[in-house]
Write an enzyme that holds these catalytic residues in place. Structure first.
Site, PDB file in Angstrom:
ATOM      1  N   GLU A 196      29.207  53.573  33.310  1.00 45.01           N
ATOM      2  CA  GLU A 196      30.532  53.006  33.109  1.00 45.01           C
ATOM      3  C   GLU A 196      31.115  53.475  31.770  1.00 45.01           C
ATOM      4  O   GLU A 196      32.304  53.757  31.662  1.00 45.01           O
ATOM      5  CB  GLU A 196      30.457  51.480  33.161  1.00 45.01           C
ATOM      6  CG  GLU A 196      31.756  50.824  33.601  1.00 45.01           C
ATOM      7  CD  GLU A 196      31.512  49.434  34.150  1.00 45.01           C
ATOM      8  OE1 GLU A 196      31.510  49.287  35.384  1.00 45.01           O
ATOM      9  OE2 GLU A 196      31.310  48.494  33.361  1.00 45.01           O
ATOM     10  N   GLU A 200      32.284  57.043  32.195  1.00 45.72           N
ATOM     11  CA  GLU A 200      33.530  57.063  32.961  1.00 45.72           C
ATOM     12  C   GLU A 200      34.702  56.615  32.084  1.00 45.72           C
ATOM     13  O   GLU A 200      35.775  57.224  32.094  1.00 45.72           O
ATOM     14  CB  GLU A 200      33.379  56.112  34.163  1.00 45.72           C
ATOM     15  CG  GLU A 200      34.593  56.077  35.077  1.00 45.72           C
ATOM     16  CD  GLU A 200      34.404  55.081  36.232  1.00 45.72           C
ATOM     17  OE1 GLU A 200      33.345  54.402  36.298  1.00 45.72           O
ATOM     18  OE2 GLU A 200      35.322  54.979  37.053  1.00 45.72           O
ATOM     19  N   CYS A 217      30.945  45.380  38.585  1.00 49.87           N
ATOM     20  CA  CYS A 217      29.637  44.807  38.922  1.00 49.87           C
ATOM     21  C   CYS A 217      29.715  43.479  39.652  1.00 49.87           C
ATOM     22  O   CYS A 217      28.723  43.033  40.224  1.00 49.87           O
ATOM     23  CB  CYS A 217      28.746  44.697  37.686  1.00 49.87           C
ATOM     24  SG  CYS A 217      29.594  44.089  36.274  1.00 49.87           S
ATOM     25  N   SER A 238      36.015  50.703  38.206  1.00 49.94           N
ATOM     26  CA  SER A 238      34.959  51.683  37.936  1.00 49.94           C
ATOM     27  C   SER A 238      34.254  52.088  39.235  1.00 49.94           C
ATOM     28  O   SER A 238      34.066  51.277  40.137  1.00 49.94           O
ATOM     29  CB  SER A 238      33.942  51.062  36.970  1.00 49.94           C
ATOM     30  OG  SER A 238      32.749  51.806  36.992  1.00 49.94           O
ATOM     31  N   LYS A 289      26.842  38.623  46.568  1.00 49.17           N
ATOM     32  CA  LYS A 289      25.942  39.788  46.614  1.00 49.17           C
ATOM     33  C   LYS A 289      25.427  40.020  48.026  1.00 49.17           C
ATOM     34  O   LYS A 289      25.025  41.124  48.383  1.00 49.17           O
ATOM     35  CB  LYS A 289      24.757  39.580  45.665  1.00 49.17           C
ATOM     36  CG  LYS A 289      25.144  39.631  44.203  1.00 49.17           C
ATOM     37  CD  LYS A 289      25.075  41.039  43.671  1.00 49.17           C
ATOM     38  CE  LYS A 289      25.786  41.149  42.350  1.00 49.17           C
ATOM     39  NZ  LYS A 289      26.145  42.524  42.019  1.00 49.17           N
ATOM     40  N   GLU A 349      28.062  42.083  49.518  1.00 48.46           N
ATOM     41  CA  GLU A 349      28.053  43.410  48.916  1.00 48.46           C
ATOM     42  C   GLU A 349      26.971  44.283  49.564  1.00 48.46           C
ATOM     43  O   GLU A 349      27.202  45.439  49.910  1.00 48.46           O
ATOM     44  CB  GLU A 349      27.779  43.295  47.416  1.00 48.46           C
ATOM     45  CG  GLU A 349      27.700  44.646  46.715  1.00 48.46           C
ATOM     46  CD  GLU A 349      27.272  44.546  45.253  1.00 48.46           C
ATOM     47  OE1 GLU A 349      26.574  43.582  44.904  1.00 48.46           O
ATOM     48  OE2 GLU A 349      27.623  45.447  44.482  1.00 48.46           O
ATOM     49  N   GLU A 386      29.776  50.910  52.691  1.00 52.87           N
ATOM     50  CA  GLU A 386      29.479  51.961  51.707  1.00 52.87           C
ATOM     51  C   GLU A 386      27.994  52.063  51.406  1.00 52.87           C
ATOM     52  O   GLU A 386      27.523  53.093  50.934  1.00 52.87           O
ATOM     53  CB  GLU A 386      30.179  51.673  50.367  1.00 52.87           C
ATOM     54  CG  GLU A 386      31.674  51.822  50.358  1.00 52.87           C
ATOM     55  CD  GLU A 386      32.389  50.524  50.698  1.00 52.87           C
ATOM     56  OE1 GLU A 386      31.734  49.617  51.265  1.00 52.87           O
ATOM     57  OE2 GLU A 386      33.588  50.425  50.436  1.00 52.87           O
ATOM     58  N   CYS A 436      27.722  35.222  35.670  1.00 51.59           N
ATOM     59  CA  CYS A 436      26.681  35.034  36.691  1.00 51.59           C
ATOM     60  C   CYS A 436      25.759  33.845  36.390  1.00 51.59           C
ATOM     61  O   CYS A 436      25.142  33.306  37.308  1.00 51.59           O
ATOM     62  CB  CYS A 436      25.836  36.285  36.833  1.00 51.59           C
ATOM     63  SG  CYS A 436      26.792  37.737  37.253  1.00 51.59           S
TER      64      CYS A 436
HETATM   65 FE1  SF4 Z   1      30.439  37.728  40.349  1.00 51.25          FE
HETATM   66 FE2  SF4 Z   1      29.712  35.195  40.247  1.00 51.25          FE
HETATM   67 FE3  SF4 Z   1      28.306  36.910  41.678  1.00 51.25          FE
HETATM   68 FE4  SF4 Z   1      28.216  37.051  39.043  1.00 51.25          FE
HETATM   69  S1  SF4 Z   1      27.483  35.369  40.300  1.00 51.25           S
HETATM   70  S2  SF4 Z   1      28.457  38.783  40.438  1.00 51.25           S
HETATM   71  S3  SF4 Z   1      30.309  36.451  38.484  1.00 51.25           S
HETATM   72  S4  SF4 Z   1      30.422  36.287  42.066  1.00 51.25           S
END
Ligand code: SF4
Length: 378
Positions: free
Chosen positions: A86, A89, A106, A126, A165, A168, A173, A311
């Site tokens: 990052e 970049e 992230c 990013s 997550k 994700e 992708e 997080c």
């Molecule tokens: Fe984003 Fe919350 Fe997940 Fe951290 S815990 S990556 S701030 S959604």
């Protein structure tokens, strides 16, 4: 495949891979690798009556080994790679005069939000994969050769503070032509607490152990990723020319730390200064974007974390109030203080990776272009 459990109200389907995790552990044809995020270590202890903010990283490693996991790594190593890429970049775009700010990538909840609400900004996000995805890709690449010898398929689980997550991990992708993925399963901190209890592990009594090599060395810059402002601070540590301890101390007081909704910092860079904003919570992202769009604010680099506090207060963590968040933040800053390596670029694992398996594979393993996928914007 991914197993799903349905929420009792029928409102949401939560992917829970606990069974998949146990199946993999009992399957001799699989090499089970687990990585755990920075924020998990300062929250999991809540479930076992430990003081809020206690860092249980070593106990997590010890417990996973007892359960039969083959390799245990700290996602902080992935965060170090994210900082490297990052920063590179950012500097490239800053010098080339490309449209800024560069937004961090992230937090998958932020990426998704931008895709839906501000598609015009997606190309400014990013191209770095998140630390979880970067690290899983690197782990899979690393074990390819071992797999050729021992025939074991590598499966990677990630213990994360976050329910986003899980989405994700199954984004198109990150699923490849042969059906393989970077990360095979995401386990939230709360789910992991249940797994430990199911397994009858007395977590309080587990002796702390160190993560496995060759990825076992991590930096303080990587570990603060788990708290609001941490990504920005880690990137600043990387890009400033002054690498003195004094500067390190000054960076901590530039304004990136703390629980304010929108934080600002300005750091000397080259002939000028780089303007940074840290957005703490999605509601504040909207405010900041509006200010940028009406020309009231101008930034070069913007960190966005969807969860207020970062997080440490993710939706997959044991619930906590404001005080608890501060204890967790302190837990991560204390871990940074105790790290021998403060900056990502000083992590010897980085040098080994860039001189080794990342040669010619930087783009493939570490980057993703969200702006190329229109079908995600529904
Ligand atoms: Fe984003 Fe919350 Fe997940 Fe951290 S815990 S990556 S701030 S959604």
């Amino acid at each position: 495949g991914q197993c799903a459990s349905v929420c009792p109200t029928g409102a949401i389907v939560i992917r829970n891979c606990t069974q998949k995790f146990w199946d993999a552990i009992y399957d001799d044809s699989k090499r089970v690798v687990v990585q755990f995020a920075p924020a998990v270590r300062v929250a999991l202890g809540d479930e076992f009556g430990l003081e809020p903010g206690t860092n249980v990283a070593g106990k997590i490693v010890g417990a996973l080994r007892k359960m039969g996991v083959d390799e245990v790594y700290d996602t902080t190593m992935g965060a170090d790679l994210t900082v490297m890429e990052e920063s590179k970049e950012f500097v490239k775009k800053y010098k080339a005069g490309t449209k800024l700010p560069l937004f961090t990538s992230c937090c998958p909840a932020w990426v998704k939000y931008a895709e839906h609400t501000h598609p015009e900004l997606v190309e400014q996000i990013s191209t770095c994969k998140s630390p979880m995805q970067i690290f899983s890709a690197v782990i899979k690449e690393h074990f390819k050769q071992v797999q050729a010898v021992d025939g074991k398929e590598t499966v990677v689980f990630a213990i994360m503070p976050c329910t986003a997550k899980k989405d994700e991990q199954v984004r198109p992708e990150f699923i490849y032509e042969d059906g393989s993925r970077d990360t095979d399963g995401v386990i939230t901190t709360q789910e992991f607490a249940s797994i430990l209890k199911q397994a009858g592990i007395v977590f309080e009594d587990i002796d702390p152990e160190a993560a496995d090599m060759p990825f076992g060395i991590t930096s303080g810059a990587g570990v603060i990723f788990g708290v609001t402002g941490g990504v920005a601070e880690a990137v600043i540590r990387r890009v400033v020319d002054d690498k003195s301890n004094n500067m390190l101390h000054n960076i901590a007081y530039t304004g990136v730390r703390g629980m304010d909704g929108i934080k600002e910092a300005s750091i000397p860079y080259g002939e000028g200064r780089v303007k940074i904003a840290v957005v703490n919570g999605l509601a504040n992202a909207e405010k900041l974007i509006e200010q940028i769009e009406i020309g009231e604010a101008e930034y070069d680099f913007v960190e966005v974390m969807a969860c207020p506090g970062g997080c440490i207060a993710g939706a997959g963590q044991p619930f906590t109030r404001r005080e608890g968040k501060e204890e967790r933040a302190k837990g991560l800053y204390d871990a940074d203080k105790l790290s021998q390596v403060k900056r990502s670029e000083e992590n010897p694992v980085m040098m080994a990776l860039y001189g080794g398996i990342l040669k010619n594979k930087i783009h493939e393993l570490l980057h993703v272009d969200y702006s190329k996928r229109e079908e995600n914007v529904k």
